[in-house]
Design a protein around this motif. Structure first.
Motif, PDB file in Angstrom:
ATOM      1  N   ILE A 192       0.607  -1.437   0.331  1.00 18.56           N
ATOM      2  CA  ILE A 192       0.157  -0.143   0.167  1.00 18.56           C
ATOM      3  C   ILE A 192       0.737   1.159  -0.325  1.00 18.56           C
ATOM      4  O   ILE A 192       0.520   2.382  -0.596  1.00 18.56           O
ATOM      5  N   THR A 193       2.291   1.044   0.901  1.00 19.91           N
ATOM      6  CA  THR A 193       2.803   2.178   0.937  1.00 19.91           C
ATOM      7  C   THR A 193       3.524   2.628  -0.426  1.00 19.91           C
ATOM      8  O   THR A 193       3.796   3.154  -1.306  1.00 19.91           O
ATOM      9  N   ILE A 194       4.121   1.446  -1.467  1.00 21.55           N
ATOM     10  CA  ILE A 194       4.380   1.975  -2.868  1.00 21.55           C
ATOM     11  C   ILE A 194       2.999   2.026  -3.863  1.00 21.55           C
ATOM     12  O   ILE A 194       3.492   3.530  -3.990  1.00 21.55           O
ATOM     13  N   LEU A 195       1.929   1.844  -3.338  1.00 24.01           N
ATOM     14  CA  LEU A 195       1.186   2.246  -4.582  1.00 24.01           C
ATOM     15  C   LEU A 195       0.662   3.858  -3.488  1.00 24.01           C
ATOM     16  O   LEU A 195       0.667   4.783  -5.248  1.00 24.01           O
ATOM     17  N   LEU A 196       1.178   3.896  -3.064  1.00 25.37           N
ATOM     18  CA  LEU A 196       0.653   5.575  -2.588  1.00 25.37           C
ATOM     19  C   LEU A 196       1.723   6.441  -2.870  1.00 25.37           C
ATOM     20  O   LEU A 196       1.552   7.556  -3.423  1.00 25.37           O
ATOM     21  N   VAL A 197       3.003   6.514  -3.136  1.00 24.04           N
ATOM     22  CA  VAL A 197       4.084   6.674  -3.520  1.00 24.04           C
ATOM     23  C   VAL A 197       3.570   7.229  -5.255  1.00 24.04           C
ATOM     24  O   VAL A 197       3.987   8.152  -5.888  1.00 24.04           O
ATOM     25  N   ILE A 198       3.279   6.336  -5.996  1.00 23.02           N
ATOM     26  CA  ILE A 198       3.143   5.784  -6.948  1.00 23.02           C
ATOM     27  C   ILE A 198       1.683   7.264  -7.470  1.00 23.02           C
ATOM     28  O   ILE A 198       1.775   8.112  -8.255  1.00 23.02           O
ATOM     29  N   LEU A 199       0.899   6.763  -6.646  1.00 22.98           N
ATOM     30  CA  LEU A 199      -0.591   7.943  -6.415  1.00 22.98           C
ATOM     31  C   LEU A 199      -0.306   9.159  -6.542  1.00 22.98           C
ATOM     32  O   LEU A 199      -0.343  10.382  -7.068  1.00 22.98           O
TER      33      LEU A 199
ATOM     34  N   THR B  58       1.907  10.583  -9.634  1.00 23.45           N
ATOM     35  CA  THR B  58       0.785  10.553 -10.667  1.00 23.45           C
ATOM     36  C   THR B  58      -0.194  11.413 -10.639  1.00 23.45           C
ATOM     37  O   THR B  58      -0.629  12.918 -11.272  1.00 23.45           O
ATOM     38  N   PHE B  59      -0.781  11.795  -9.529  1.00 27.31           N
ATOM     39  CA  PHE B  59      -2.124  12.515  -8.834  1.00 27.31           C
ATOM     40  C   PHE B  59      -1.458  13.823  -8.633  1.00 27.31           C
ATOM     41  O   PHE B  59      -2.695  14.640  -7.765  1.00 27.31           O
ATOM     42  N   GLY B  60      -0.356  14.096  -7.438  1.00 26.77           N
ATOM     43  CA  GLY B  60      -0.371  15.021  -6.889  1.00 26.77           C
ATOM     44  C   GLY B  60      -1.455  14.639  -5.190  1.00 26.77           C
ATOM     45  O   GLY B  60      -1.256  15.992  -5.168  1.00 26.77           O
ATOM     46  N   VAL B  61      -1.180  13.534  -4.557  1.00 24.80           N
ATOM     47  CA  VAL B  61      -3.004  13.442  -3.551  1.00 24.80           C
ATOM     48  C   VAL B  61      -2.420  14.271  -2.172  1.00 24.80           C
ATOM     49  O   VAL B  61      -3.045  14.948  -2.228  1.00 24.80           O
ATOM     50  N   GLY B  62      -0.789  14.019  -1.975  1.00 28.73           N
ATOM     51  CA  GLY B  62      -1.013  15.255  -0.708  1.00 28.73           C
ATOM     52  C   GLY B  62      -0.414  14.383   0.451  1.00 28.73           C
ATOM     53  O   GLY B  62      -0.503  15.477   1.424  1.00 28.73           O
ATOM     54  N   ILE B  63      -1.114  12.894   0.326  1.00 25.00           N
ATOM     55  CA  ILE B  63      -0.461  12.116   1.738  1.00 25.00           C
ATOM     56  C   ILE B  63       0.478  12.569   2.578  1.00 25.00           C
ATOM     57  O   ILE B  63       0.744  12.668   3.229  1.00 25.00           O
ATOM     58  N   PHE B  64       1.697  11.826   1.436  1.00 29.39           N
ATOM     59  CA  PHE B  64       2.794  12.738   2.390  1.00 29.39           C
ATOM     60  C   PHE B  64       3.570  13.888   1.989  1.00 29.39           C
ATOM     61  O   PHE B  64       5.040  14.267   1.797  1.00 29.39           O
TER      62      PHE B  64
ATOM     63  N   TYR C 218     -10.276   9.658   0.963  1.00 27.06           N
ATOM     64  CA  TYR C 218     -11.588   9.297   0.539  1.00 27.06           C
ATOM     65  C   TYR C 218     -12.251   9.172  -0.727  1.00 27.06           C
ATOM     66  O   TYR C 218     -11.941   7.444  -1.666  1.00 27.06           O
ATOM     67  N   TYR C 219     -10.982   9.333  -2.079  1.00 24.23           N
ATOM     68  CA  TYR C 219     -10.266   8.544  -3.672  1.00 24.23           C
ATOM     69  C   TYR C 219      -9.988   7.633  -3.340  1.00 24.23           C
ATOM     70  O   TYR C 219      -9.747   6.813  -4.232  1.00 24.23           O
ATOM     71  N   ILE C 220      -8.178   7.990  -2.478  1.00 22.49           N
ATOM     72  CA  ILE C 220      -7.527   6.155  -2.469  1.00 22.49           C
ATOM     73  C   ILE C 220      -8.120   5.205  -2.273  1.00 22.49           C
ATOM     74  O   ILE C 220      -7.970   4.394  -2.499  1.00 22.49           O
ATOM     75  N   MET C 221      -9.039   4.939  -0.746  1.00 18.08           N
ATOM     76  CA  MET C 221     -10.122   4.512   0.290  1.00 18.08           C
ATOM     77  C   MET C 221     -10.641   3.364  -0.847  1.00 18.08           C
ATOM     78  O   MET C 221     -11.173   2.493  -1.015  1.00 18.08           O
TER      79      MET C 221
ATOM     80  N   GLY D 136     -11.763   4.704  -4.134  1.00 18.43           N
ATOM     81  CA  GLY D 136     -10.359   4.071  -5.177  1.00 18.43           C
ATOM     82  C   GLY D 136     -10.440   2.447  -4.918  1.00 18.43           C
ATOM     83  O   GLY D 136     -10.879   1.891  -6.127  1.00 18.43           O
ATOM     84  N   LEU D 137      -9.882   2.360  -4.127  1.00 15.19           N
ATOM     85  CA  LEU D 137      -9.027   0.823  -4.105  1.00 15.19           C
ATOM     86  C   LEU D 137      -9.974  -0.169  -3.371  1.00 15.19           C
ATOM     87  O   LEU D 137      -9.879  -1.567  -3.852  1.00 15.19           O
ATOM     88  N   HIS D 138     -11.406   0.509  -3.036  1.00 16.14           N
ATOM     89  CA  HIS D 138     -12.056  -0.634  -2.665  1.00 16.14           C
ATOM     90  C   HIS D 138     -12.631  -0.830  -3.743  1.00 16.14           C
ATOM     91  O   HIS D 138     -13.161  -1.822  -3.961  1.00 16.14           O
ATOM     92  N   GLY D 139     -13.190   0.168  -4.443  1.00 15.00           N
ATOM     93  CA  GLY D 139     -13.893   0.194  -6.157  1.00 15.00           C
ATOM     94  C   GLY D 139     -13.289  -1.218  -6.841  1.00 15.00           C
ATOM     95  O   GLY D 139     -13.221  -1.870  -7.571  1.00 15.00           O
ATOM     96  N   LEU D 140     -11.626  -0.517  -6.785  1.00 13.48           N
ATOM     97  CA  LEU D 140     -10.786  -2.529  -7.635  1.00 13.48           C
ATOM     98  C   LEU D 140     -11.336  -3.122  -7.469  1.00 13.48           C
ATOM     99  O   LEU D 140     -10.490  -4.273  -7.590  1.00 13.48           O
ATOM    100  N   HIS D 141     -10.997  -3.145  -5.915  1.00 15.94           N
ATOM    101  CA  HIS D 141     -11.193  -4.826  -5.195  1.00 15.94           C
ATOM    102  C   HIS D 141     -12.794  -5.455  -5.907  1.00 15.94           C
ATOM    103  O   HIS D 141     -13.106  -7.138  -5.546  1.00 15.94           O
TER     104      HIS D 141
END
Lengths: 547, 212
Positions: free
Chosen positions: A223-230, A233-239, B149-152, B154-159
């Motif tokens: 999940i951590t790696i997916l977040l770095v990729i996100l 790609t999208f600049g979500v801002g989690i980190f 919201y979008y990540i969680m 979204g990840l759920h939607g993928l599942h």
């Protein structure tokens, strides 16, 4: 007599396949755990050699201050790739995927793992991950240069191919998880009649503990790696602090996996040590249950120490002393193992064959690695040593001196069983001696350099560090020669070595009670276990030829 | 010599049709465990940021449509029932009911995704998506809320999508009589996966829609 004898006419697993194909397809579509283990051996071995070459290039660059053979940016990529390849493609899968696959079902007295097709899928997933790493090298943007820890914010800001390379790590994690759940299910469901949990060889215990860490820890890095990729790609801002995120949180998430991962790397090696020592000391392991339980204890406590990688990152004092304390606690089960190993040798009838020599090397190198771990696990000393060569030296003593040494020990131990041929013992002994010298030449100066203040990951250094850097580089050449000797010896043995008997070392675990190499279904008889795993009173019945 | 009595060569042909339903389910549970930990990482981050930005999370949460979320919760919970009914049906040898219930489950799953689509597009129309100007003008805590919201979801939607694929495969296997009243562990495992998708949603729903 009827118990251990094997019909000579039976075909080996090389001559009989699980599918209708012959040639290369019979390997690529096999569900035989032994063939899959060998597929892993060839691919993982190949990547190990790539990692070695990258390491040699880094050492060559460091032979003199200033730019020697590569520029700073290339050096950044070199150490990142060396780390990514050695960790994700070699050490993490190495022992479980090769020796675990090959020997777990045999040592349990069964014919395959619980999910043979899933096992093959794991190999393909591994290959896909490896190919993605390779693709990320050649794509425009350039190879990843973040270090294998992919720390935020640099990993989001750099223009190199971070997304693809870390996605590869995600895919490799998948392979690791699948192997892990396969092994856990196999251990629970497929033990031979009479094989209770406390009759399992200690290698199985360590694989079992490892498999649990793989299953529990790997999703967190996923999940951590997916977040770095996100983020990229999208600049979500989690980190991203600018958007309210917390970069330290990344470090927590990363190490929640990556610290347990170092136990994924070392536990199977400890298991192999516990196999080799009784065989060559001709006596049962000292403290079987203590070693078995300490594997589980390491797996459990190892999950709770991750923040000791972050003592200088600004976490609270309370958190720091708690994590420091927990770190010291991990040393206890590790110490239990080392004392039990040494005690196993006491009053044993020691037979100094090459696998044992490597294990003795291991005990020495791993003890240095373990004890220096306590130095960096202490708060006060870590402030001084953090991010210096001291950490690099500690890590290599534990990982290369620990797992790497045992990888070679395991190869020397099980090679006759896997390939049915014996290598040249004299050259194996020479390699063992050279290895010990080369290893200490290569890495011990790094302890001193680190103590003197040489930071890790730098391609340049102050003139006063030159002598020690040179010694280390010469050590790397000696190490390269050693590895060439080992590989040549084994390849030569595989092609032209003399035939090995079913039990060349006088081992008593189940893999020594079948032919070398084993038949397709591992045993030509019904397996029933009525001994403790290291009961050498069986040796008389096992037709061991002590010559 | 009594070698031949001891050899298992006669069993070789059976070796790979060896079946262990308990083992299969154990493997599936372990896999579900890894899925929980994958989401566990996200729940951990949610906890950290919720603690840090309590007011912002409260304000942003009011923007989500509780009715849409409730509808989707009802849909997903009911679909968990229908997949369980499908398993019971196949255990009792009623293929027709099993096929019917699997079809209903898949339809529910698709309805869930359609709702999700409308929900997300409504947000996008208001300019609320990661990196938009509208989003960047919000306070940090609200950006974080929408990011999570979008990540969680979204990840759920993928599942959910993966779940639909698995259920569709199960449907085909039931139709082709590969899953029968004495060999239904695959369907059980497929059902377990679907319950996991449901379970994750049961936690996502209150965390994003209900806590104000």
């Amino acid at each position: 007599m009827a118990n251990g004898t094997v019909a000579v006419s039976e075909k080996t697993f090389y001559e009989e396949s699980t599918n209708k194909y012959s040639g290369i397809l019979s390997w690529l579509l096999t569900t035989d755990h032994k063939r899959i283990g060998l597929l892993y051996l060839y691919t993982i071995g190949g990547f190990f050699l790539v990692g070695v070459v990258l390491g040699l290039l880094m050492r060559l660059e460091l032979i003199a201050p200033g730019e020697t053979i590569v520029d700073a940016q290339t050096y950044n990529s070199l150490f990142t790739l060396h780390g990514v390849i050695m960790i994700f493609l070699f050490i993490v899968p190495g022992l479980p995927a090769i020796f675990g696959n090959f020997f777990l079902p045999i040592q349990l007295g069964t014919n395959d793992v619980a999910f043979p097709r899933l096992n093959l899928l794991s190999w393909y997933v591994y290959i896909i991950g490896a190919v993605l790493v390779l693709i990320s090298l050649v794509l425009p943007g350039g190879p990843i240069d973040t270090g294998w820890t992919f720390y935020i914010p640099y990993s989001v800001r750099t223009s190199t191919n971070v997304s693809l390379a870390i996605f590869a790590a995600f895919v490799l994690g998948f392979s690791s998880i699948l192997t892990g759940l396969n092994f856990i299910t196999t251990v629970h469901r497929m033990r031979a009649p009479g094989m209770g949990f406390f009759r399992m060889p200690l290698f199985i215990w360590s694989l079992y503990a490892t498999a649990w860490i793989q299953v529990i820890a790997t999703p967190v890095i996923g999940i951590t790696i997916l977040l770095v990729i996100l983020e990229r790609t999208f600049g979500v801002g989690i980190f991203d602090p600018a958007l309210g995120g917390d970069p330290i949180l990344y470090q927590h998430m990363f190490w929640i996996y990556s610290h347990p991962a170092v136990y994924i790397m070392i536990l199977p090696a400890m298991g192999v040590v516990s196999e080799i020592l009784p065989t060559f000391a001709r006596r049962t392991i000292f403290g079987y249950k203590a070693i078995a339980y300490s594997s589980l204890a390491i797996a459990f406590v190892g999950y709770l120490v991750w923040a000791h990688h972050m003592f200088t990152s600004g976490i609270s004092d309370t958190a720091r002393w708690i994590f420091s304390l927990l770190t010291f606690i991990v040393a206890l089960p590790s110490g239990v193992k080392v004392f039990n190993w040494v005690a196993t040798l006491y009053k044993g009838s020691i037979d100094p064959k090459p696998p044992l020599l490597w294990v003795l090397s291991f005990i020495f190198l791993f003890s240095i690695g373990g004890l220096t771990g306590l130095v960096v696990g202490s708060l006060a000393t870590d402030i001084h040593l953090h991010d210096t060569y001291f950490v690099v030296a500690h890590f290599h003593y534990v990982m290369f001196g620990g797992t790497g040494t045992i990888f070679i020990a395991g190869l020397y131990y099980w090679f006759p069983k896997m390939f049915g041929r014996m290598y040249n013992i004299k050259w194996a002994n020479i390699a063992a001696a050279l290895y010990f010298i080369a290893f200490n030449m290569l890495y011990f100066p790094k302890f001193i350099l680190g103590y003197m203040g040489m930071p890790r990951r730098y391609f340049d250094y102050l003139p006063e560090f030159t002598t020690l850097q040179e010694i280390s580089t010469v050590g790397s050449w000696l190490m390269a020669i050693t590895i060439i000797i080992i590989v040549t010896n084994l390849i030569h043995a595989g092609l032209k070595g003399k035939k090995a008997s079913a039990n060349p070392w006088g081992g008593v675990t189940l893999e020594w009670q079948t032919t070398s190499p084993p038949p397709l279904h591992n045993f030509n008889r019904h397996v029933e276990v009525n001994h403790e795993p290291y009961d050498f009173s069986q040796l008389k019945e096992l037709e061991y030829d002590s010559k | 010599m009594t070698q031949n009595e001891h050899t298992v060569s006669s069993e070789h042909s059976h070796a790979h049709v060896h079946r262990d339903d308990i083992g299969a389910k154990m493997g599936m549970w372990l896999f579900l465990f890894t899925e929980l930990l994958l989401f566990g990482g996200m729940f951990l981050m949610y906890a950290v940021y919720r603690f840090q930005y309590q007011m912002d999370f409260k304000i942003a949460a009011m923007e989500l449509s509780v009715s849409m979320g409730t509808l989707n919760t009802i849909i997903l919970l009911t679909s968990s029932l229908t997949v369980a009914l499908a398993i019971t049906a196949i255990q009792k040898g009623n293929k027709f009911l099993a096929v019917l219930n699997l079809n209903i489950t898949i339809i529910f799953a698709l309805m869930f995704m359609v709702n999700k689509y409308y929900e997300w597009s409504a947000k996008f129309e208001h300019g609320l998506y990661p990196g938009s100007d509208e989003m960047l003008s919000l306070p940090n805590g609200q950006i974080m809320f929408y990011g999570l919201y979008y990540i969680m979801t979204g990840l759920h939607g993928l599942h959910v999508i993966i779940g639909v694929i698995i259920l569709a495969i199960m449907l085909v296997l039931v139709i082709k009589d590969k899953i029968t009243s004495d060999n239904y562990v695959k369907l059980e495992n497929g059902g377990l996966y679907w319950h996991l998708v449901d379970l994750i949603w049961i936690f996502l729903f209150p965390l994003f829609y209900l806590i104000h």
